[in-house]
Motif scaffolding. Structure first.
Motif, PDB file in Angstrom:
ATOM      1  N   CYS A 102       0.867  -1.183   0.000  1.00 41.13           N
ATOM      2  CA  CYS A 102       0.000   0.000   0.000  1.00 41.13           C
ATOM      3  C   CYS A 102       0.903   1.231   0.000  1.00 41.13           C
TER       4      CYS A 102
ATOM      5  N   ARG B  20       0.224   4.340  -0.336  1.00 42.39           N
ATOM      6  CA  ARG B  20      -0.246   5.491   0.421  1.00 42.39           C
ATOM      7  C   ARG B  20       0.182   5.388   1.883  1.00 42.39           C
ATOM      8  N   ARG B  21       0.085   4.200   2.445  1.00 42.12           N
ATOM      9  CA  ARG B  21       0.560   4.015   3.812  1.00 42.12           C
ATOM     10  C   ARG B  21       2.075   4.190   3.911  1.00 42.12           C
TER      11      ARG B  21
END
Length: 311
Positions: free
Chosen positions: A210, A212-213
């Motif tokens: 992920c 974005r994380r």
């Protein structure tokens, strides 16, 4: 590559990047702000007008002159006050600014030569010199200027003030040998550590499951590292002032410390703000994306509901 492996690898790379970011800022500061003669002179030049620095230098010059001029107890107090006023008046002249610049240039050149070349004698013919391995500078030109100032003020003892070429130690040989390796490492790392931090952070984000994380973690980690760097600068200031010997002006040393570390403090604030901005951007884009996904999921369900016809 399995997701678990990618997540672990991403976390390791981002963690290293966040660790190297403040270290890279520190090494770049040592290389380009302290190690560069032009930038160092530009940093120290404004201190010639700092009141605390001028008062400390005037007091030191007056004490040095009174040590050489033997005056009886009845006259020692008034003469010392007169000499100190003359020295303080001298610190407001362009001649003092020129002497301050020359002394700082000589001290910086001597220290840099000792740290880079391993030559602790640093005799460069511009007021720097040494003996016994210590890095020293000669402040006789400053004393000569004060002597002229006293003569202009018609002080009777001015002509008897000796102007001796006394070596003032700015870096002991034992300290030069200990600092040399560390400074040379910082000079090499001044370019490569920031580059390595950027490469590791980019790679960690690219391999993350992920992203974005991963961006969020990078922003928060960078902010944490910047905060620790700022705290280290503040703690270093407190420790520096606490270890000063008696008779040294804490205000003057604090002004010099603040001037030398101003760029480092600005970089720490910049990294803190940048990291928080990146983290906030990742949070907002994540919420927007989830809101859009929820709206997209509700739209087909609403379309499939039968239309109610009134009787």
């Amino acid at each position: 590559m399995p997701h678990r492996v990618r997540s672990v690898l991403s976390a390791v790379l981002i963690g290293l990047a966040c660790l190297l970011a403040p270290l890279g800022a520190l090494s770049a500061w040592a290389t380009y702000a302290i190690g560069d003669t032009g930038r160092y002179e530009a940093t120290m030049a404004p201190l010639a007008t700092d009141r605390n620095v001028r008062d400390a230098i005037a007091a030191g010059i007056a004490d040095g002159i009174m040590h050489e001029v033997h005056v009886g107890p009845p006259l020692r107090g008034p003469v010392h006050s007169f000499v100190r006023d003359a020295a303080r008046s001298f610190t407001r002249t362009p001649a003092f600014a020129a002497a301050w610049e020359a002394a700082n240039r000589a001290a910086h050149d001597a220290v840099m030569q000792a740290l880079r070349d391993g030559n602790d004698r640093a005799g460069n013919g511009r007021g720097a010199g040494g003996g016994g391995g210590d890095v020293t500078i000669d402040l006789a030109p400053v004393t000569e200027q004060v002597k002229r100032q006293l003569a202009d003020n018609h002080m009777p003892l001015a002509g008897r003030i000796p102007v001796e070429h006394t070596a003032t130690t700015v870096l002991h040989a034992r300290d030069a040998g200990r600092l040399r390796k560390g400074f040379q490492v910082l000079e090499v790392a001044g370019f490569w550590l920031p580059v390595a931090a950027a490469v590791l952070a980019s790679t960690g984000i690219l391999v993350a499951v992920c992203r974005r994380r991963a961006v969020l973690a990078t922003g928060l980690g960078t902010s944490l590292g910047a905060a620790l760097l700022g705290a280290a600068v503040a703690i270093g200031r407190r420790l520096t002032l606490a270890d000063l010997p008696a008779g040294v002006s804490r205000s003057a040393v604090g002004a010099v410390y603040d001037a030398l570390t101003e760029t480092l403090r600005q970089v720490s604030w910049l990294l803190l703000g940048l990291g928080l901005a990146v983290a906030l951007g990742a949070l907002l884009t994540g919420r927007i994306a989830r809101a859009r996904q929820a709206s997209a999921a509700l739209a087909p369900a609403a379309a499939e509901q039968p239309t109610q016809v009134r009787a």
